[in-house]
Scaffold this active site. Structure first.
Site, PDB file in Angstrom:
ATOM      1  N   ASP A 121       6.452   5.286  -0.721  1.00 50.04           N
ATOM      2  CA  ASP A 121       5.567   4.839   0.352  1.00 50.04           C
ATOM      3  C   ASP A 121       5.779   3.357   0.655  1.00 50.04           C
ATOM      4  OD1 ASP A 121       4.407   4.375  -2.235  1.00 50.04           O
ATOM      5  OD2 ASP A 121       2.474   3.951  -1.284  1.00 50.04           O
ATOM      6  N   GLU A 155       1.814   4.034  -4.324  1.00 49.19           N
ATOM      7  CA  GLU A 155       1.797   2.720  -4.953  1.00 49.19           C
ATOM      8  C   GLU A 155       1.203   1.667  -4.033  1.00 49.19           C
ATOM      9  OE1 GLU A 155       3.006  -1.191  -6.493  1.00 49.19           O
ATOM     10  OE2 GLU A 155       3.429  -0.333  -4.525  1.00 49.19           O
TER      11      GLU A 155
END
Length: 381
Positions: free
Chosen positions: A74, A139
């Site tokens: 991400d 994250e």
């Protein structure tokens, strides 16, 4: 297995990952792409989703110590597209740099890990130990359903991770100059100091929380927590927000809210921080409420097998002598550290991360792959 063209393959895979618009918590096909490459090498790939987050756990080998590559697919949102010089999700080369959201944080690292593994397995199909991948799409978000979830799952199965290389962009001026061998702990507090709202012309009928707060907030600032140590700076408290007031110049507010954070070393702990802060507040006599949120405890990997392998591989590839550091923010390494693993963070230069026109040096991508492969050479052969 055929010989891998590491240089071409690492750059090409980085571009393929950048094209996927994996704004947190979306993965947008990054993990399936990585899993396909890993399965071709004989990895067993398992998807471990939680809520809306996709996670990948992949392993190759069965006996001996486990070396895991960890990272996230991400990325943060690109922000206003008109502020970019090129489309953030169209990998673009200019002046020796590769531009795109996630180029440095951390799709170049992911690509380098995969290509390094392809090259290593081609040369060492019967390597010692296990190679693992722990990849999340959470994250840059709340970090609740990502690495934390995978680690809890692995613990419940009795899995172990001996060594872990996290691909966070650790370098500062040149590739490999900084290696993170730990991180400080982080704890947040929201403090409410209560008073009595009233008219400023009649202060004897009110109780101004702002006046009461000045002294106690200074006392919190003045606490000397520790002196740090060889690897950590001293623990520090920083206020990030203080607000009060009813929105009118003639009203004494009823309460004041202060938000602060401590990045703390291994010389103290969260409970000691809470206790010392609350002792100051209690002694001051103010009426208060405080809410704590622990983001992560500090962790440290002292020089040993993993640190030595990393520094030797960096020196061999780039000629740079890596400096160990525990500075910066938190990372998913804090969750993996609860498994008792040795952890380092090593990735490209971090100067442009989370910014418009995020980029990575094109020549650094295959170099990073060679560094990762050198780590495997030193630990698994």
């Amino acid at each position: 297995m055929p010989t891998i063209d590491t240089e071409h393959a690492a750059i090409t895979l980085t571009k393929e990952l950048i094209r996927r618009q994996s704004v947190t918590p979306k993965d947008d096909g990054c993990q399936p792409l990585m899993a396909e490459r890993l399965e071709a090498l004989g990895f067993t790939c398992e998807s471990l989703p939680a809520e809306e987050v996709l996670n990948l756990w992949a392993t190759r080998g069965s006996d001996g110590p486990t070396l895991v590559f960890a990272g996230h697919t991400d990325v943060v949102p690109p922000g206003p597209l008109e502020q970019w010089d090129s489309d953030p999700f169209v990998p673009t080369e200019r002046d020796g740099l590769l531009y795109g959201r996630g180029a440095a944080d951390m799709k170049a690292s992911l690509a380098a890990m995969v290509v390094a593994t392809e090259s290593f397995v081609a040369r060492h199909p019967d390597h010692k130990g296990r190679i693992g991948y722990l990849i999340t799409a959470d994250e840059e978000g709340p970090a609740i359903h990502g690495t934390r979830h995978v680690v809890e799952t692995l613990k419940s199965r009795g899995e172990t991770i001996d060594w872990c290389v996290v691909g966070e962009p650790s370098s500062t001026a040149t590739l490999g100059d900084i290696v993170k061998n730990g991180r400080r702990g982080s704890i947040n507090a929201t403090l409410i100091i209560k008073g009595q709202q009233g008219h400023v012309a009649y202060p004897h009928l009110a109780d101004n929380p702002m006046h009461k707060a000045f002294s106690v907030l200074n006392q919190l600032c003045d606490i000397e927590w520790d002196q740090g140590n060889e690897f950590f700076d001293p623990t520090r408290l920083q206020f990030s927000n203080i607000h009060s007031g009813a929105g009118a110049t003639n009203v004494i507010p009823g309460e004041l809210t202060a938000v602060f954070n401590l990045r703390f070393s291994t010389e103290t702990n969260a409970e000691a921080i809470k206790s010392q802060c609350e002792a100051v507040l209690d002694d001051s006599g103010v009426d208060y409420e405080i809410e704590w949120q622990l983001s992560g405890n500090p962790f440290l990997t002292e020089p040993g097998d993993l640190v030595d392998a990393v520094r030797e591989s960096i020196a061999e590839t780039t000629g740079v002598t890596a400096t160990l550091s525990t500075g910066g923010g938190t990372s998913d390494g804090r969750f993996i550290a609860t498994m008792g693993s040795q952890i380092i963070e090593l990735g490209p230069i971090n100067a442009s991360i989370h910014q418009r026109n995020e980029h990575v040096l094109i020549d650094d991508i295959p170099k990073l792959a060679r560094i990762y492969e050198g780590i495997m050479e030193r630990l698994l052969t």
